[in-house]
Scaffold this active site. Structure first.
Site, short mmCIF file in Angstrom:
data_model
loop_
_atom_site.label_atom_id
_atom_site.label_comp_id
_atom_site.label_asym_id
_atom_site.label_seq_id
_atom_site.Cartn_x
_atom_site.Cartn_y
_atom_site.Cartn_z
N SER A 1 -56.67 42.04 11.71
CA SER A 1 -57.07 43.41 11.38
C SER A 1 -56.81 43.72 9.91
O SER A 1 -57.68 44.23 9.20
CB SER A 1 -56.31 44.38 12.28
OG SER A 1 -56.36 45.68 11.75
N SER A 2 -55.62 43.35 9.44
CA SER A 2 -55.28 43.63 8.03
C SER A 2 -56.18 42.87 7.08
O SER A 2 -56.61 43.40 6.05
CB SER A 2 -53.84 43.21 7.73
OG SER A 2 -52.95 43.95 8.47
N HIS B 1 -34.84 35.18 -2.81
CA HIS B 1 -33.68 36.08 -2.87
C HIS B 1 -33.31 36.63 -1.49
O HIS B 1 -32.27 37.26 -1.36
CB HIS B 1 -33.90 37.21 -3.89
CG HIS B 1 -34.95 38.21 -3.54
ND1 HIS B 1 -35.79 38.76 -4.47
CD2 HIS B 1 -35.32 38.76 -2.36
CE1 HIS B 1 -36.60 39.61 -3.88
NE2 HIS B 1 -36.34 39.63 -2.60
N THR C 1 -41.50 47.80 -12.75
CA THR C 1 -41.18 48.97 -11.93
C THR C 1 -40.60 50.07 -12.80
O THR C 1 -40.94 51.25 -12.65
CB THR C 1 -40.17 48.58 -10.83
OG1 THR C 1 -40.63 47.40 -10.18
CG2 THR C 1 -40.04 49.68 -9.80
N ARG D 1 -25.27 44.03 9.69
CA ARG D 1 -26.41 44.71 10.31
C ARG D 1 -26.70 44.09 11.67
O ARG D 1 -26.13 43.06 12.03
CB ARG D 1 -27.64 44.63 9.40
CG ARG D 1 -28.14 43.22 9.20
CD ARG D 1 -29.21 43.14 8.13
NE ARG D 1 -30.51 43.60 8.62
CZ ARG D 1 -31.68 43.10 8.22
NH1 ARG D 1 -31.73 42.12 7.34
NH2 ARG D 1 -32.80 43.58 8.69
#
Lengths: 64, 304, 531
Positions: free
Chosen positions: C173-174, C306, C332, C454
């Site tokens: 789809s993408s 990274h 950025t 996490r």
């Protein structure tokens, strides 16, 4: 069939006579239809190259 | 608000309200740097008890302050613009201010310079971290779902045991156990048998796994590395003499159902005490062997 | 920028010019506006489904001990929260915005490939039915993390092939959506609309589309190999058979890092549209903004390592990935500085889109700073796989990607519906979101630094306080999003008539503002003239 759809779809259908002009709207050039189709196919081919390329890379790597 | 770490820790007993007020206060003032203790104060990295953890802490704070300085400058300009150039205050837009090659070059070059300043000390620490030569004690650490196995080499040759979540924590952590975790000492951070190492000694860990990827971490050592099945990762640390005690960490790579329940506990002893411990272990295993018990299984480790 | 005289489409009285009625209009939709609407509605539904999972996660983490669910179900929630938010909420929202706005911004009558456009949307409901259906099969949904690292992901039960097939469908789809955007922009621009005159949103999508075409097949390839490892006895990632589980991580992150930029570049484009409008002043350094997006896109292909510093990597590779990652801060930074300069000496007013854009500037920058810290390899060993990382990427994705989407929706909603929405309600939504997003995610920096890993359902008692704060922030943030849905529904149903320019007294540029509001069903059937 509605207008914008006709305009856009006609680019997909190759060959003369398919450049529809409905109600005085823009006529699309045959060359543009070709460019859209070739562009889409080229990009799809690029995606396929990435897909199979990476699998092939790993198959190669696991045999050497 | 405290800490992964045990022995000389008095802050767990501190009333929560005070800890709260302090944390909030420090956080607002951006004082996260003021960590005095070796271990984490609840909102910043621990300084730790190894040269690597101290180097990491220094780097971390250095980069943190650089970021704070940039943030103050950039956010300051933004806030000034938001206040000063308000339409409601009748500000007239200067529509000619759309481009300036000069300032654009300046604000491309300055960040590059700042990055170089950050990268050089970081590179030095990387080289040090990866230098596992001349270690005095090697321990093979193997991850399992969901426990750790420690196999000693060198002076501890032959010592081999598993380390799993302590029973108290394991009861309390069951769904609807009815046990308040606050009543369990070192809840989720305690094991039946910790890894024992000597202080002042360069210890090298050889990490691998028997099933899925795990990761071994003790924040106070600045030591974290993945344990990958079929491969061996190395890491080293040397705990400062005088910093003997219990240090705690956890598996940090999602490894299935009980990922949150396989802590890492390291008992650091003086070299003399460590030697005593080694002798006891060897004596105990000899006795066990004499009684015809099976030796613990040895993990199969493929080399890289 | 571009100006047009010919907004002819409004004057069509052709009866073919009306949408079909009923379900057919949507099932057989080829109109870019209808498809865009479907994408956006789909994405909003997924945002609430993914959000509900997040609420359950935060409820379990409210205090130590397990109160609500078994650890296995917790892992299913974290895994599927990520998959639904990334592939169901953020990406379709951007594709929806592209469908609506790219043809309007470049002066095209529709997307170049309308039937493929229909197909690429209608795959998604099936893909996500399959994905969410995995919760109901034996063994439950995938619980190995959205990163699907083997060998853990290979322990998934019956849902494994469903998951892989769903990911393949999302990828297809993408890719089709991306192909459509590229050929539309490259071929269907109105005469006179040169590439450099093109609005920043269309530019950011052009670059994003190339990223999609390069990396979605890589994800598809990697999950195909997981599938063959699971069912056909191959050993791509199985060490016992001579494979390498770390190789999966390399391939996954070769996809995964550009994917991060796929989710942020279109937001950059939206912000670059909104700030000039409400500063009443053109975008500062528009050309360097385009170069900055292109540089970020290029760099995104060489920084994937990274994500894996702690998995064991040669020193040279560590140094390389550290440097290349830090380099991303440069373009950025250029973007943030240019946005600030756009506001400088402007005349700012604070309508809801502008509020979201400003919050984006501040909060995305915070995510950028923690990103810079994470690039420092030795420190990354301490941050890796802790809540510090969770805080970092949520700062980039929620006030970054999602605030960007909300800013875009609030900016263009009157153009789509023809009505102004309730400014008071939208501003309330903004302030609640902007405050509680920080209550939700800022304490997670502390948790991570203090040592909380996490992806754990239960934690040591010293982490209790910040987890409670974070959970309260999470519930409040989640609840505030109901306001977003209310504003949108109200706006569709009625409201004050919006003018063609919508934002009267400001400086909206671009062809979309030459059309009446709501934008007619067919627009630019005759190409507009660009001056």
């Amino acid at each position: 069939m509605d207008v914008a759809f006709t305009c856009a779809v006609s680019q997909l259908l190759d060959g003369p006579g398919n450049s529809l002009s409905v109600n005085g709207t823009r006529t699309l050039e045959t060359s543009m239809k070709r460019r859209v189709r070739n562009g889409a196919l080229g990009l799809a081919a690029l995606a396929a190259v990435f897909y199979f390329g990476f699998i092939a890379l790993l198959v190669y790597r696991s045999h050497h | 608000m405290s800490v992964i770490r045990g022995d000389h820790d008095d802050s767990t007993s501190r009333p929560r309200a005070i800890a709260w007020a302090r944390a909030l206060c420090l956080a607002t003032l951006g004082w996260a740097a003021q960590a005095e203790a070796n271990t984490s104060d609840g909102y910043n990295l621990p300084v730790g008890v190894t040269s690597l953890s101290r180097d990491i802490y220094t780097l971390h704070m250095e980069v943190f302050w650089i970021c704070v300085a940039i943030a103050v400058a950039v956010f300051g300009v933004m806030i000034y613009a938001l206040v000063k150039f308000r339409h409601s205050q009748g500000a007239i837009p200067d529509t000619t201010l759309v481009h300036s090659t000069k300032v654009e070059i300046i604000w491309t070059i300055i960040p590059v310079a700042i990055l170089v300043v950050m990268a050089i000390p970081a590179a030095k620490v990387i080289l040090m971290m990866e230098d596992t030569r001349n270690s005095e004690l090697s321990i093979r650490v193997t991850g399992y779902q969901w426990k750790w196995e420690y196999q000693y080499m060198d002076a501890g040759e032959g010592i081999d045991f598993f380390s799993t979540l302590s029973r108290d924590s394991n009861y309390a952590r069951q769904l609807h156990s009815g046990i308040d975790p606050n009543t369990v000492p070192n809840y989720l951070l305690d094991v039946d048998k910790p890894m024992v190492i000597p202080s002042g000694t360069k210890v090298r860990l050889l990490l691998t796994s028997q099933d899925v990827i795990h990761a071994w971490w003790v924040p106070d050592f600045g030591a974290k590395r993945s344990a990958v099945p079929g491969f061996v990762n190395e890491l080293w640390f040397k705990v400062d003499p005088g910093k003997e005690g219990i240090y705690r960490g956890q598996c940090t790579s999602l490894c299935g159902r009980d990922h949150g329940f396989m802590p890492v506990v390291v008992d650091v002893r003086t070299p003399d005490d460590f030697k005593k411990w080694v002798d006891e272990q060897k004596a105990a295993s000899k006795q066990a062997a004499a009684q015809g018990e099976q030796p613990p299984p040895t993990a199969l480790v493929l080399s890289k | 920028m571009a100006q047009s005289h010919a907004s002819d489409a409004a004057h069509h009285d052709d009866h073919h010019d009306q949408p079909a009625t009923g379900i057919k209009r949507w099932l057989f939709a080829t109109n870019h506006k209808d498809i865009g609407t479907m994408y956006l509605v789909f994405s909003l539904i997924m945002f609430f489904i993914g959000g509900a999972m997040a609420m359950l996660i935060r409820a379990e983490l409210f205090q130590p001990g397990l109160q609500l669910m078994q650890p296995e179900f917790f892992n299913q929630l974290t895994t599927n929260h990520a998959l639904v938010m990334i592939f169901g909420a953020v990406m379709p929202a951007f594709v929806g915005l592209a469908n609506w706005m790219v043809p309007l911004q470049v002066g095209a009558p529709d997307m170049a490939l309308p039937r493929m456009n229909n197909f690429s949307f209608w795959i998604l409901p099936f893909a996500f039915t399959l994905l969410l259906g995995t919760f109901f099969v034996p063994g439950g949904a995938a619980a190995g993390g959205w990163t699907l690292y083997p060998p853990l992901s290979l322990q998934t039960g019956d849902s494994f092939p469903m998951l892989i097939f769903a990911i393949h469908m999302m990828g297809i789809s993408s890719i089709m959506g991306a192909i459509n955007v590229i050929v539309t922009i490259m071929n269907m621009r109105a005469p006179g609309m040169t590439l450099l005159k093109m609005p920043l949103f269309a530019w950011s999508w052009l670059i994003t589309a190339y990223l999609l075409i390069a990396v979605m097949p890589v994800l598809a390839g990697s999950v195909t190999m997981l599938l063959t490892d699971h069912f056909f006895k191959t050993s791509f990632f199985n060490a016992a058979g001579g494979g390498d589980p770390i190789m999966f991580e390399h391939i996954f992150w070769f996809f995964g890092h550009p994917e991060v930029y796929i989710m942020i570049l279109p937001a950059f484009g939206i912000i670059s549209e909104i700030l000039p409008t409400f500063s009443r002043k053109p975008l500062f350094g528009a050309t360097s903004m385009i170069y900055a997006i292109a540089s970020i896109a290029f760099l995104s292909f060489i920084v994937w390592g990274h994500h894996m510093f702690a998995d064991g990597m040669p020193v040279a590779a560590q140094l390389f990935y550290m440097m290349s990652t830090m380099l991303i801060a440069v373009p950025t930074g250029v973007k943030v500085f240019n946005w600030t300069a756009t506001m400088w000496r402007g005349s700012l007013s604070f309508e809801p889109p502008m509020l979201f854009a400003i919050a984006f500037l501040f909060l995305f920058s915070i995510g950028g700073f923690s990103g810079l810290m994470l690039a420092i390899v030795p420190a990354d060993f301490q941050y890796n796989q802790t809540y510090f990382v969770v805080a970092h990427f949520h700062y980039v994705l929620v006030p970054g990607a999602i605030f960007g989407i909300m800013a875009g929706v609030y900016y263009w909603l009157p153009k789509w519906t023809g009505h102004m929405y309730s400014m008071a309600l939208a501003k309330t939504h903004f302030w609640l979101s902007a405050i509680f997003i920080n209550v939700l995610f800022f304490p997670q920096h502390f948790l991570g630094l203090a040592g909380m890993p996490r992806r754990i359902p239960d934690y040591a008692v010293q982490f209790t306080d910040w987890n409670m704060v974070s959970s309260i922030g999470g519930f409040a943030f989640g609840l505030s999003q109901v306001l977003f849905a209310i504003v949108i529904v109200q706006c569709i149903r009625g409201g004050k008539k919006a003018s063609a320019k919508v934002w009267e007294g400001t400086n909206p540029t671009g062809l979309e503002w030459t059309l009446p509001s709501p934008a007619p069903y067919h627009s630019f059937s005759t190409a507009p003239e660009i001056h």
